[in-house]
Design a protein around this motif. Structure first.
Motif, PDB file in Angstrom:
ATOM      1  N   ASN A  25      36.332  26.124 -14.785  1.00 53.49           N
ATOM      2  CA  ASN A  25      35.792  25.468 -13.595  1.00 53.49           C
ATOM      3  C   ASN A  25      34.392  24.868 -13.805  1.00 53.49           C
ATOM      4  O   ASN A  25      34.179  23.681 -13.481  1.00 53.49           O
ATOM      5  CB  ASN A  25      35.781  26.456 -12.425  1.00 53.49           C
ATOM      6  N   VAL A  72      40.957  25.019  -9.655  1.00 51.08           N
ATOM      7  CA  VAL A  72      40.623  25.842  -8.482  1.00 51.08           C
ATOM      8  C   VAL A  72      41.905  26.400  -7.852  1.00 51.08           C
ATOM      9  O   VAL A  72      41.983  27.585  -7.486  1.00 51.08           O
ATOM     10  CB  VAL A  72      39.825  25.006  -7.463  1.00 51.08           C
ATOM     11  N   TYR A 108      32.625  27.799  -5.099  1.00 50.11           N
ATOM     12  CA  TYR A 108      33.285  26.582  -4.617  1.00 50.11           C
ATOM     13  C   TYR A 108      32.328  25.752  -3.756  1.00 50.11           C
ATOM     14  O   TYR A 108      32.255  24.525  -3.866  1.00 50.11           O
ATOM     15  CB  TYR A 108      34.531  26.975  -3.833  1.00 50.11           C
TER      16      TYR A 108
END
Lengths: 510, 304
Positions: A71, A94, A128
């Motif tokens: 990520n 994700v 996130y």
């Protein structure tokens, strides 16, 4: 233990058909291995399921770690290139991380794992958001888009630590569970072997007891049937302990054996009666036959032309030569002889009468042979008139001695007739010192074949012997033998102890 | 063919029993197969799982107080809130804990004001001032700096929930050793990184020990002295037998801090429960400190 079972259930089992009993035995025997197998299958299934869950969990953790490592790189790549492909790759990563998180949560079996998962979710949420801020800043060309990226990168490092915690935690849990399972498997194997051995012993013991319970009554029934088949009808009734097929069979067998015993007993009694009757008939028939023969002999003697001729000739000669001095006595003797033979319709006489008739006969013959043959009759028995014996039992023997023993003898001889009591018997001896008989002829006479070979007179000896045997029931009552000094000796033994009843009855019948 | 005899009662029972046993055993076979682990996740469980991280060991009075806080909170929420206390620095140093609190990696941690100084000037200010003698730690929250602290932490995604007396940082040496530094001495410390760093900075050799073992270590010569944050009352008692040097302005304050990102996701009722229990927990540590001191005395014998 069996006595603790309520009587109602015991009766239910005892009275049940054999098929149901066997079904109960089979179910009982099968239940043990079935339960054991069920337990083992369950344990195996649990082990496989646990292993499968572990594999799924570790796979999900691995995917989580990989996605988490990707990520920041993908976000960084996007920040550098602004490429939508990098952004799409980040979004896919994700999604993959989210899916891995969901999978781990589904497989989470303990609270600590869920605590770590909570940390990961919260951290990932922050990651996130920080990454999103950076991406927005890059997209809208805001200043310093990397500030959020750096924070996100640090969060990702912590996320990696949390993933490691998750791995450690589940490795420890799996190792612990595996250790417990190995121990459990070893214990289970030992338990299964022990249980199998114990179960086998119990099944064998139970089977023996049960089969004995089932076959015991059958064995008793078979033993009783075998005894009956061997002729032993006095078998005890087979005990009946149940109302099943064997019980009913035993009951029927008992009834049948009782009937058979009754029938056989009746048949035996009937056969005994018939046998007795038959024997009596045979005896009567033989007795009648012999009586007929004796009567025939007596009739022959009565009408014997030779004897009659000789006697009448003697009377005539006496009248002619001696003036009839002895004729009267001869006529008296002959008439007595004839009267005796005519009066003996019942076939039984007395010793006194028999000896008297011998004297008469001897008197006639003495007159004929002019003293050449002497006959001595001696009776030492008291009350000879009370001793019964068949008619013409002695005279035919004396006549036989006259004809076959002394008549061919040139010098004549002597015939001795004596009756005396010896111990419990009255013994009558008729002895002559005639020419006697050879051994072969004596054996033939003893076998009763004299009638075939020896003509009329010997036929008379056999008749006398048979009648005496029937009359006394004693085969040893008559004996004939050669005398050492020559001649023949006949012995008639009337044993009182053995024939008292018969003699007494005969005597009463007179 | 003759008609068949009617089956007996036992035969009927045996047949029915066999069928029933077969069905029951088959059912048992399937029922005995374990459910997948997802059933646990799907079952009704707590509404929130909260991680309470502690740098100190499990037997430290502060950690035992945290355990009590967790127990009370779980009981007070009817099992809706589960707090897992993770002691022993499992989640890192205080600075690391603060960082993890910010993004929600952990949910709660008790840290010294000094550790919040980087995020909050007010925290730095309060830590430098120390806790005035005779005043409870909570009183700092009423100060202007205390209010600023709350605002500054909020911007860092942190939420102060409770204030604790962190004790004085004491240099303890046997009487007669004198001196103010740790030069060349073996110094027993608790397991916190801050204490270790301080001793190293003072020239000493830090030896991490459990609090209750300090006196015995001193008696056996394992250590020459201690550096440990102690409650004020302790310091006074120890001064009777030991040479205790309370560091100037060292009376520290500790704060129970929650992750704001986590906290705001909770239901209002759960947030209120946490706040109430946290406030109540400010006095939880006192008996545990007393108990630890008593244990230390017992272990050390009559002279402890």
């Amino acid at each position: 233990m069996i006595s603790r079972i309520p009587l109602r259930f015991r009766r239910l089992f005892i009275d049940a058909p054999i098929k149901a009993k066997i079904l109960v035995l089979v179910m009982t025997v099968l239940a043990f291995p079935f339960m054991l197998s069920l337990g083992l299958i369950r344990e195996n299934y649990r082990a496989i399921s646990s292993f499968s869950d572990d594999v799924a969990l570790f796979g999900a953790i691995a995917r989580l770690g990989e996605a988490n490592a990707r990520n920041p790189e993908l976000v960084g790549a996007y920040l550098e290139s602004g490429s939508f492909e990098d952004l799409r790759a980040y979004n896919e990563s994700v999604d993959e991380l989210s899916a891995a998180l969901d999978a781990i949560e589904d497989a989470a079996s303990d609270l600590e794992t869920r605590f770590i998962l909570s940390s990961i979710r919260n951290s990932f949420q922050s990651f996130y958001e920080e990454a999103h801020l950076s991406i927005r800043a890059r997209r809208f060309a805001s200043p310093d888009p990397y500030a959020g990226y750096y924070r996100a990168e640090r969060i990702a490092r912590y996320l990696d630590d949390y993933a490691s915690m998750l791995t450690d935690r589940n490795l420890a849990a799996s190792a612990s569970a595996y250790g417990r399972r190995v121990q459990g498997a070893a214990a289970g194997r030992a338990l299964a072997l022990t249980a199998l051995a114990a179960g086998a012993l119990i099944c064998v013991a139970f089977g023996i007891v049960f089969s004995d319970y089932l076959t015991g009554p059958l064995r008793r029934l078979a033993a009783a049937a075998s005894r009956m088949a061997a002729g032993d009808l006095a078998v005890d009734p087979v005990p009946i302990s149940s109302s099943d097929e064997v019980g009913r069979l035993s009951d029927s067998f008992n009834t049948m054996s009782a009937h058979i015993a009754d029938l056989v007993e009746g048949l035996k009694e009937k056969a005994a009666v018939e046998k007795r009757l038959h024997r009596e008939e045979l005896r009567s028939a033989r007795s009648a036959r012999l009586l007929k023969e004796s009567e025939f002999l007596a009739l022959q003697a009565r009408i014997n032309p030779h004897f009659l001729f000789n006697t009448l000739n003697s009377i005539s000669r006496d009248v002619t030569l001696r003036g009839g001095r002895g004729a009267t006595a001869l006529i008296d003797a002959l008439s007595a002889l004839l009267r005796y033979s005519l009066d003996q319709g019942g076939g039984v006489s007395t010793l006194a009468d028999e000896l008297e008739i011998v004297r008469k006969y001897a008197f006639i013959q003495d007159h004929r042979f002019a003293g050449r043959i002497r006959v001595d009759v001696v009776c030492l028995v008291e009350k000879p008139e009370e001793i019964a014996l068949p008619v013409f039992s002695i005279q035919p023997i004396v006549e036989n001695s006259f004809i076959h023993g002394l008549e061919p003898k040139v010098g004549g001889g002597r015939i001795s007739v004596s009756a005396e009591r010896e111990r419990e018997a009255v013994v009558i001896r008729i002895e002559d010192d005639g020419i006697g008989m050879d051994e072969e002829r004596l054996k033939a006479v003893r076998r009763g074949e004299d009638g075939i070979t020896a003509g009329r007179h010997s036929y008379g000896v056999a008749n006398v012997r048979d009648r005496l045997r029937i009359f006394t029931g004693d085969k040893r009552c008559f004996a004939i033998e050669r005398r050492a000094s020559g001649g023949v000796a006949v012995t008639i033994a009337l044993r009182e102890g053995k024939h008292a009843e018969r003699i007494s009855a005969a005597h009463r019948g007179r | 063919m003759p008609p068949r005899a009617a089956p007996s009662r036992l035969a009927l029972l045996a047949r029915r029993g066999a069928l029933a046993a077969l069905a029951a055993l088959s059912g048992a076979l399937f029922a005995s197969c374990p459910a997948s682990r997802s059933s646990l996740a799907e079952a009704d469980g707590p509404r929130a799982l909260l991680r309470y991280a502690e740098e100190r060991g499990a037997n430290h009075p502060a950690v035992r107080a945290a355990d009590r806080f967790a127990t009370l909170l779980e009981r007070g929420s009817g099992g809706a809130l589960l707090v897992r206390v993770s002691p022993g620095g499992r989640f890192g140093s205080e600075e690391s804990l603060v960082e993890q609190l910010r993004f929600g990696g952990i949910d709660m941690a008790r840290v010294r004001l000094k550790s919040l100084a980087l995020l909050s000037p007010a925290a730095k200010e309060l830590a430098a001032a120390g806790l005035p003698a005779g005043r409870p730690a909570r009183s700092l929250a009423e100060l202007e700096a205390g209010r600023r602290l709350e605002e500054e932490l909020e911007s860092s995604m942190l939420l102060p929930l409770a204030w604790y007396d962190g004790g004085s940082e004491c240099r303890i040496l046997p009487r007669g050793r004198g001196g103010s530094g740790f030069d060349g001495l073996r110094i027993g410390v608790d397991s916190s990184q801050a204490s270790v760093s301080f001793v190293v900075g003072e020239g000493g050799m830090p030896i991490p020990l459990a609090l209750r073992d300090f006196r015995r270590a001193l008696d056996t010569g394992l250590v020459d002295g201690f550096y440990v944050p102690l409650l004020s009352a302790w310091s006074e008692r120890l001064m009777e037998s030991m040479e205790v040097a309370i560091l100037p302005e060292s009376r520290s304050v500790e704060v129970l801090v929650a992750s704001r990102s986590t906290f705001m996701r909770l239901l209002p009722v759960d947030r209120e429960a946490i706040r109430a229990t946290a406030a109540e927990s400010e006095s939880f540590q006192d008996p545990y400190y007393d108990e630890a001191l008593s244990s230390a005395r017992t272990a050390a014998g009559a002279g402890g």
